[in-house]
Write an enzyme that holds these catalytic residues in place. Structure first.
Site, PDB file in Angstrom:
ATOM      1  N   CYS A 116       0.836  -1.203   0.000  1.00 49.50           N
ATOM      2  CA  CYS A 116       0.000   0.000   0.000  1.00 49.50           C
ATOM      3  C   CYS A 116       0.874   1.257   0.000  1.00 49.50           C
ATOM      4  O   CYS A 116       1.494   1.566  -1.008  1.00 49.50           O
ATOM      5  CB  CYS A 116      -0.987  -0.034   1.159  1.00 49.50           C
ATOM      6  SG  CYS A 116      -2.379   1.101   0.933  1.00 49.50           S
ATOM      7  N   HIS A 220      -3.624  -5.113   0.536  1.00 47.69           N
ATOM      8  CA  HIS A 220      -3.079  -5.503   1.838  1.00 47.69           C
ATOM      9  C   HIS A 220      -3.120  -7.033   1.997  1.00 47.69           C
ATOM     10  O   HIS A 220      -4.012  -7.575   2.657  1.00 47.69           O
ATOM     11  CB  HIS A 220      -3.860  -4.836   2.973  1.00 47.69           C
ATOM     12  CG  HIS A 220      -3.475  -3.421   3.230  1.00 47.69           C
ATOM     13  ND1 HIS A 220      -2.465  -3.062   4.091  1.00 47.69           N
ATOM     14  CD2 HIS A 220      -3.954  -2.270   2.706  1.00 47.69           C
ATOM     15  CE1 HIS A 220      -2.340  -1.748   4.107  1.00 47.69           C
ATOM     16  NE2 HIS A 220      -3.235  -1.233   3.268  1.00 47.69           N
ATOM     17  N   GLU A 222      -1.357  -8.908   3.871  1.00 48.16           N
ATOM     18  CA  GLU A 222      -1.186  -9.342   5.269  1.00 48.16           C
ATOM     19  C   GLU A 222      -2.519  -9.483   5.983  1.00 48.16           C
ATOM     20  O   GLU A 222      -2.645 -10.231   6.957  1.00 48.16           O
ATOM     21  CB  GLU A 222      -0.255  -8.381   6.014  1.00 48.16           C
ATOM     22  CG  GLU A 222      -0.859  -7.088   6.514  1.00 48.16           C
ATOM     23  CD  GLU A 222      -1.139  -6.049   5.431  1.00 48.16           C
ATOM     24  OE1 GLU A 222      -1.693  -4.984   5.770  1.00 48.16           O
ATOM     25  OE2 GLU A 222      -0.798  -6.291   4.257  1.00 48.16           O
TER      26      GLU A 222
END
Length: 247
Positions: A116, A220, A222
């Protein structure tokens, strides 16, 4: 016991708005980053924000791979522009911190993943530019890229270049991702190539052409690794590349 590769994760600063210590500053990064590294065989270390060049060099000397995490908007003077009306909150000192982390990591030749803001930092550091807000893209209708829903929800599609590292990792030409951004890559930095786009044309990933592993993604991953096994592949490759670099 075999040594696990150490993956440094860039951090930000959060200021308490209430509680016992209003105004108190804390080193900050979302737990998902560390969890994703642990799940995929790495040893995560949070790199605390600071402005001391020698400390930053020392931090990078201790890691085998680097994740540039998300956060504030990238300040436009980093790519030669003045602030426009829809620019969000900036943290210029952190831009400098991330730039130094990236510079030192590249000198060391370690694998790097930008997520990001971290993706946008890579592009800006290398001479690219950003749209300060998606509304400034006037060539095509733009999808909703700040989803306003659960982090684990995949809300729009991306198309992946078949000749990219990203395609080697995921093995698909199209997939859905989550989305939490209002800035976007405008001019891609020299020496980098676009490896994925949303169907509205917004750049979703870039990769360095002449570096062992330097990849930036706009979404994202994660936040997705616990629910979607495919998203672990990105962190597995990062950790494996760091392990190869170790030995």
């Amino acid at each position: 016991m075999l040594k696990k590769p150490v993956i440094g994760i860039s951090s930000s600063v959060i200021t308490d708005q209430g509680g016992m210590f209003p105004g108190y500053k804390r080193t900050y990064v979302n737990k998902d980053y560390a969890d994703a590294v642990i799940k995929n065989g790495g040893l995560p270390i949070i790199l605390p924000f600071n402005e001391d060049e020698e400390i930053i060099k020392g931090l990078v000397s201790c890691i085998d791979g680097l994740i540039l995490s998300g956060g504030h908007d990238v300040a436009p003077f980093n790519y030669g522009e003045e602030p426009e009306q829809r620019l969000g909150e900036i943290f210029p000192e952190r831009d400098k911190f991330d730039f130094m982390l990236l510079s030192e990591a590249k000198k060391k030749g370690i694998p790097i993943l930008g997520i990001c803001r971290g993706f946008q930092i890579i592009n800006a550091y290398e001479g690219g530019t950003l749209y300060q807000d998606l509304s400034y893209i006037d060539s095509v209708p733009v999808y909703k890229h700040s989803q306003g829903h659960s982090p684990e929800l995949r809300t729009h599609s991306i198309e992946i270049d078949e000749n990219s590292i990203l395609h080697e990792i995921f093995g698909v030409k199209e997939m859905k991702v989550n989305s939490f951004h209002h800035q976007a890559v405008k001019k891609v930095a020299e020496g980098y190539r676009v490896s994925a786009k949303a169907k509205d044309g917004v750049v979703e990933a870039i990769e360095a052409e002449n570096y062992p592993f330097l990849v930036g993604v706009q979404w994202h991953p994660e936040m997705l690794v616990k629910m979607y096994e495919d998203m672990n592949k990105l962190f597995t490759v990062l950790v494996n590349k760091a392990e190869e670099r170790m030995g």
